[in-house]
Design an enzyme around this catalytic site. Sequence first.
Site, mmCIF file in Angstrom:
data_model
loop_
_atom_site.group_PDB
_atom_site.id
_atom_site.type_symbol
_atom_site.label_atom_id
_atom_site.label_comp_id
_atom_site.label_asym_id
_atom_site.label_seq_id
_atom_site.Cartn_x
_atom_site.Cartn_y
_atom_site.Cartn_z
ATOM 1 N N LYS A 72 0.672 -1.316 -0.026
ATOM 2 C CA LYS A 72 -0.006 -0.150 0.129
ATOM 3 C C LYS A 72 0.827 1.106 0.088
ATOM 4 O O LYS A 72 0.569 2.319 -0.386
ATOM 5 C CB LYS A 72 -1.019 -0.041 1.325
ATOM 6 C CG LYS A 72 -2.209 -0.790 0.934
ATOM 7 C CD LYS A 72 -3.242 -0.810 2.286
ATOM 8 C CE LYS A 72 -4.188 -1.450 1.957
ATOM 9 N NZ LYS A 72 -5.264 -1.225 3.118
ATOM 10 N N ASP A 108 -10.254 3.461 1.817
ATOM 11 C CA ASP A 108 -10.330 3.049 3.154
ATOM 12 C C ASP A 108 -11.018 4.144 4.172
ATOM 13 O O ASP A 108 -11.855 3.738 4.758
ATOM 14 C CB ASP A 108 -9.065 2.591 3.850
ATOM 15 C CG ASP A 108 -8.400 1.289 3.237
ATOM 16 O OD1 ASP A 108 -9.128 0.491 2.852
ATOM 17 O OD2 ASP A 108 -7.008 1.227 3.247
#
Length: 290
Positions: A72, A108
């Site tokens: 990520k 997210d």
Amino acid sequence: MGEITGRSTVTGIIGHPIAHSLSPVMHNAAFAELGLDWIFVPFAVEPGRLGQAVEGLRALGVAGYNVTIPHKVAVMEFLDRISPEAELIGAVNTVRLADGVLTGHNTDGIGFLASLETDLGLKPAGLSVLVLGAGGAARSALVALGLAGTARIALCNRSGDKAAELAGELAPRLPGCELAAHPAERLADPGFVGSFDLLVNTTSVGMRGDWFPGLTLPQGGRGPAVYDMVYAPPVTPLLARAGELGLPAANGLGMLVAQGEAAFRIWTGVQPPQGCMAAALARRAAVGKS
Ligand code: ATR
């Protein structure tokens, strides 16, 4: 899933390991329900081959993909553009290829806020929030809450120096939000914990049936709503205790679904059918138990 043809659009997810990812289940169900000629494929990418993989996916014309552990943060250097929110969070979980340009996003935080509203009926504006943890998941929660008008955020982490560092970095970038780190010892004070509207666990505590060291929830139903980003097991000890105390509580399944829904919108430009991804996960969970 429909037939794959030369016209099918490919999306997917890169991570390592990837075998247990639930994202293919969610996305392929939504493509099928909308009748889109799109597919979603998991790709196991070893850390040392991330740059090659990103260029390979670009060359193959893969329209978009999710990025998960451990890529990520590392993926950012291989992309052409990063959205402002992903830049603040410091991590990318969704990539879109358009006109040859790779843009990194982070859904997210959006997923977390969507789940707060759907599962707990909470909007962040004006709230006072206690966040446990100082890793990547905490960063996405802090940025999402801070940008959405949360009045006050207290950050507690097992390693206090990491909480102080994170609060110090993000506080100046989230004007209007009073963000400060507090020693984890304060979590033993139910008066402190009870002074917040919402408690968010962003750590892995609870995955193995464990309890955040020292945390004491206030009695008498006057405590905060509790959001636990952990979704396996579905009821962590924290959520069980919140339930016993009559506090509103939700696990991270809604966030998993909502971050996927947001990625789907980024890639396709359309909304996945309401409830489709969540239903696909529920079917998979039922099969997994049989
Ligand atoms: P992620 O990117 O998923 O947030 P991470 O960066 O590895 O993962 O961060 C994990 C978080 O869980 C950290 O805040 C970690 O606390 P430390 O910074 O002290 O390591 C927290 N964590 C993990 N196991 C824990 C435990 N048993 N008790 C308390 N905190 C824990």
